[in-house]
Structure formats: C-alpha cells, structure tokens
Design a protein around this motif. Structure first.
Motif, mmCIF file in Angstrom:
data_model
loop_
_atom_site.group_PDB
_atom_site.id
_atom_site.type_symbol
_atom_site.label_atom_id
_atom_site.label_comp_id
_atom_site.label_asym_id
_atom_site.label_seq_id
_atom_site.Cartn_x
_atom_site.Cartn_y
_atom_site.Cartn_z
ATOM 1 N N TYR A 66 -5.487 0.344 -0.157
ATOM 2 C CA TYR A 66 -4.418 0.955 -0.925
ATOM 3 C C TYR A 66 -4.740 2.429 -1.183
ATOM 4 O O TYR A 66 -3.851 3.189 -1.537
ATOM 5 C CB TYR A 66 -4.237 0.208 -2.261
ATOM 6 C CG TYR A 66 -3.397 -1.047 -2.134
ATOM 7 C CD1 TYR A 66 -2.162 -1.150 -2.779
ATOM 8 C CD2 TYR A 66 -3.828 -2.108 -1.342
ATOM 9 C CE1 TYR A 66 -1.394 -2.299 -2.662
ATOM 10 C CE2 TYR A 66 -3.069 -3.248 -1.214
ATOM 11 C CZ TYR A 66 -1.863 -3.339 -1.876
ATOM 12 O OH TYR A 66 -1.092 -4.469 -1.754
ATOM 13 N N PRO A 106 0.824 -1.230 0.000
ATOM 14 C CA PRO A 106 0.000 0.000 0.000
ATOM 15 C C PRO A 106 0.846 1.264 0.000
ATOM 16 O O PRO A 106 0.408 2.303 -0.486
ATOM 17 C CB PRO A 106 -0.834 -0.129 1.274
ATOM 18 C CG PRO A 106 -0.825 -1.587 1.609
ATOM 19 C CD PRO A 106 0.495 -2.123 1.134
ATOM 20 N N ARG A 127 1.895 4.658 -4.674
ATOM 21 C CA ARG A 127 0.945 5.327 -3.747
ATOM 22 C C ARG A 127 0.723 6.786 -4.106
ATOM 23 O O ARG A 127 -0.412 7.274 -4.158
ATOM 24 C CB ARG A 127 1.457 5.205 -2.320
ATOM 25 C CG ARG A 127 0.596 5.996 -1.346
ATOM 26 C CD ARG A 127 0.999 5.794 0.091
ATOM 27 N NE ARG A 127 0.231 6.686 0.950
ATOM 28 C CZ ARG A 127 0.233 6.604 2.270
ATOM 29 N NH1 ARG A 127 0.963 5.670 2.901
ATOM 30 N NH2 ARG A 127 -0.489 7.460 2.992
#
Length: 535
Positions: A106, A71, A76
């Motif tokens: 996520y 994540p 990201r």
C-alpha cells in the motif's frame, strides 16, 4: 664500544619492547573500542527502524488505507505524503513498506512499487502473529536489515504490517567509516607511543650520563671488581644513612665477612660506631682519622658526596694500618727506651759523681746511705702512671717524658685527680700519643729555654665513656701574642721560645672528633691548655 644494531643493544631491546607494548595496548583497546562502537551503532540503527515501524503501524491513515482494501484507493495520496515526509525527516531509515495480509504494498518509497507484492518471505512470521522482529533479507533495492511491526484492526486482528529498513550496503559504509576512523586513531596513538618511547629512551640515556644500559652495566661490574680488589676499605651511604656500597676490604676491616647482603641497611645498624652520620649532618669531610674496629687499627677519611649543591651521601675510605701500627708501636717503644736509657745514663753519671765525692772525702757511710736512699725515678711515679694509663705505649711515653724532664731539671707530674677508662670506639692510643707528646714536649722546650725559678708541668687526663679531657699546665713564660694567632699554622715553630710544634697535628685530631681547644696564657706566668673531645 662498537656500534650495535638496535636489536642487539639493551637500549634497542627496551625500545622495541616498549613499541610492542604500545602496539599491543593500542590494538587491544582499539579493537575492543571498535567492536563496542560498532555494536552500539548497529543497536542504535536497529532501534531507529524498530521504533519507526512501531510509530507508522499506529498511524490512523495506515489503518484506514489497509481497511479500504485498495492500494490505489482514496487514502493513497494522503498516506504517500505522510510517509514520504517521515522518510525525508529520518535520514537513517531508507525504505518504508506498508502491506496488507496478502503482502500487497500500500506504500513504498518508490511509488511505482505500490500495488505489487512484497519481495521476500521474512514477513510471514509477523502475519502469523509473531512478536515484532528484525531480519536480514534481499529486497527490491538489495539486501536490507528490516524491522517488522503488525498493524492491528479495531478488534485487534492483524490487517497488515509495516516494514522499515536500511540497506546492508549503507550499513556496511557506516561500519567501514567507523573502522577507518578507528584505524587512523590507532595509527596516531601508536605514533604518539613511539615518540614517547623514544623520549623515554633519551631521558634514560641522560639519567645514565650518556651511557647505554649495557655500557653502564659493564662499567658497574668492572668498577665493582676494581673496588673489591683495592686494599682500602670503601663504605658509601646515601643521604639517609643507608649503605649503597661496601667492598670486600671494608667488610673484612669491620668484621662483616659473613653478614650477607648489607646494601640498603642503615649504617648505624650494621656498625654503630661508624661516624658517617657526622659527615651527612655537617657536610664537612673528615680526614685521616685514627679508629679501631675490633682488632683492626684503621686510618679513615670520610668525604661528602654532592650532586651540585645537593648532598646525596658520603663515602668512607679505610686504610688498614694494623700491621703498620704494630711496627710503629715497636719502633716507638724502642725510641722511648732509648730516650729513657739516655736519661738514665746522665742521671747515673751524676749519682756516681756524688758517690765518688763521698769516697774521696773519706765518708763511706754517707756514700752507703746515699746509695740506699736514692733511685733514678721514683717508684711512686712509675706505679702511678702504670696504674692510671691502661695503654702501654702511652704509659711508656709518660714515664720517658718524666725521666727526660727530671734530666732537664723540670718537675713533670700527673694530676692526682686524673682518671682513665679505656673504651671501645674511644680515642686511639696514637692520637693520645700525638696530643700528649706534643703538649709535654712543647712545655719542656719552653721551660728549658726559660730562666724561671720554678719549672713544673702538670698533666691532667680525664677519660670516661662520654668524653676525653686533656690538660697541660706549665710555669713558663707564656705564648707571645704574635705566635698565638698563628699557632696552628704548620710553618709556625717556637722551639726554644714558646709552644707551637705539632699544634697543627693536635688541631687536626681535635677537629676530626669535633673537639675544642682552650688556651689560657700569661707572660711570665705560664700557659694552661685544655683539649676536650666528645669521645
């Protein structure tokens, strides 16, 4: 009338019923409209969050981030920027969540929730390969309406899911705002309906001439009872000739006692001989017209009904004169008999003097022959009148006038080409008597006061199914011009000088039947009068 409460009066009940009808209509249409609008709005929101989930699930950055397995990995920053931009542009979506198959976030629009597990368990169905769906569940930010869409890998396997949602509190606010708007609209419509109902009641009151409906109903019943109790018959028709009122006396006079409901029927269909249509066409009244309905002798007056300058109908007022006419005929017959007896007395005296003269001269044979060869009135004259005229009272009048004329030294005769066919609905005998009696009496007055050598009156009667023609010719001195121009004035009298007595009555009858009077007169030559009537 005493004031009544709103619910007690007919007008009040009509107004309340109108209000209830308006309220029911507004509530029904408003309720259906609100339900439809809320359903449409909810479906629109469901479509938005569903399509948003589908779009995000197909984004390359979402698949790359989920395939990285971290994540907080290199994807990201980019994933967060792109999804934040979607949220910023789509105000109807409040929450976006991207999770892997372990329900680890996520992406979440609250960035501090990234890396934490998804709240709730309504994602299980989408992870087990279920079709995209919408559910309601409790989340991190509260109760939500959620749309789930799977994220597929390169081989079509499920590698995660996307959830987009709108908070239930936000959805409730939207619904309440729509509900409030509809409530305001219902109130406005109800107020408009109340105003329209009040305006309708004012218009109704003006139409009812200021009366309340129950007042008008009471007056209608009262006046109907009064009109039914009258001895005069009353028949009213609208401008199209349809009967709008017929009282009991009119039914009796016309012989319609058992004919049922007649209002709305055409006057001609109910009683073909009624002359109401003449008034409706001409707009002129007819007054004191003598008519015969079956066995009833009637004096009728027909008056147009107007609303301002507009003709809206006509009314006939009928006075049953059957008994009065019978008595008048008896009295008239007595008068004719007295006149005849008076004439006979004078004629008898003259003939007795002739007989006395023969006897004094010693000529009894001449007296005998004179007695056998003379009559007071020729049988031919009496027979001719009786055969020609089917009306006994009119025949009696003519015989009496013939005898009276003979007494005055005037020859009164009926023209040989005369004919008289009595018919139903024709000119009444009283009208014949008025016209002929005045014509002959005026002619005899003129001849009696004149020194002309030839004193003759010729009367012509031509009566059939289509018309009535009466002629009267005399050998008098004619009608002076100053009298002729005002002959029909009731104040004009020429007795001993010329015609005129009773001419106003003759004119009234002629006008009532839309007839014509033609007068041809010459000084010292005589006068010829012709009266034509289309009856």
């Amino acid at each position: 009338m005493k004031n009544k409460s709103l619910s007690d009066s007919i007008a009040g009940r009509i107004y309340l019923h109108n209000l209830l009808l308006v309220l029911a209509a507004v509530l029904l249409t408003g309720g259906v409209g609100l339900y439809t609008a809320l359903s449409v709005r909810r479906n629109d929101l469901d479509t938005v969050i569903r399509e948003t989930s589908r779009t995000i699930s197909g984004m390359e950055i979402v698949r790359d981030a989920l395939k990285s397995g971290d994540p907080g990995g290199p994807f990201r920053g980019r994933l967060t920027d792109e999804l934040d931009l979607i949220l910023e542009k789509n105000s109807q979506v409040e929450i976006i969540v991207v999770c892997d198959t372990d329900s680890v976030r996520y992406y979440h629009n609250r960035h501090d929730e990234i890396g934490h597990h998804f709240t709730g368990d309504d994602q299980k169905e989408i992870l087990h390969g279920g079709d995209p769906y919408i559910s309601e569940a409790e989340g991190t930010l509260g109760k939500q309406r959620r749309a789930f869409f799977p994220v597929l890998g390169d081989k079509g396997e499920i590698i995660g899911f996307v959830m987009t949602s709108i908070l239930s509190s936000s959805l409730s606010r939207i619904m309440w705002r729509m509900t409030a708007a509809y409530i305001i609209l219902v109130v406005i419509l109800f107020a408009a309906g109340a105003l329209l109902a009040a305006a309708f009641m004012q218009s109704l009151k003006r139409t009812l001439l200021g009366f309340q409906p129950e007042e008008l109903a009471k007056k209608y019943i009262e006046r109907t009872e009064v009109l039914d109790a009258m001895e005069e018959g009353i028949c009213a028709a609208d401008s199209e000739g349809r009967i709008i009122f017929l009282n009991k006396t009119a039914r009796r006079i016309m012989g319609l006692g058992g004919s049922g409901e007649l209002e709305g029927s055409n006057i001609k269909d109910v009683f073909p001989l009624q002359r109401m249509d003449n008034v409706l066409k001409s707009g002129r009244g007819e007054y004191n017209i003598r008519e015969k309905f079956g066995e009833s002798r009637v004096l009728s007056t027909r008056i147009p009904i107007r609303n301002g300058d507009e003709m809206i109908g006509a009314v006939t007022i009928m006075r049953d004169k059957t008994e009065m006419v019978r008595m008048a005929e008896e009295l008239t017959g007595t008068k004719y008999m007295l006149d005849t007896m008076r004439a006979l007395q004078h004629e008898f005296k003259n003939k007795m003097h002739v007989i006395l003269g023969f006897l004094e001269m010693g000529s009894p044979e001449e007296a005998r022959e004179y007695i056998l060869g003379t009559t007071l009135v020729s049988e031919e004259a009496v027979s001719a009148v009786a055969k020609l005229v089917p009306m006994p009272d009119l025949a009696a009048l003519l015989i009496g006038k013939i005898m009276r004329a003979r007494e005055l030294g005037i020859r009164l005769m009926v023209k040989q080409d005369s004919f008289f066919k009595e018919k139903e609905g024709g000119l009444p005998s009283e009208s014949f008597i008025t016209i002929i009696g005045n014509l002959v009496e005026n002619a005899m007055d003129e001849l009696n006061s004149n020194t002309c050598k030839v004193k003759e009156i010729e009367l012509g009667l031509y009566v059939d199914e289509n018309s009535t023609i009466i002629t009267c010719d005399d050998t008098g001195g004619g009608i002076p011009e100053d009298i002729l121009i005002r002959l029909y004035d009731r104040s004009t009298t020429t007795k001993g000088k010329g015609h005129g007595i009773g001419f106003s009555l003759i004119r009234e009858i002629t006008d009532a039947y839309e007839g014509v009077i033609h007068i041809d007169t010459e000084p010292e030559m005589g006068t010829s009068i012709e009266i034509s009537l289309p009856v």
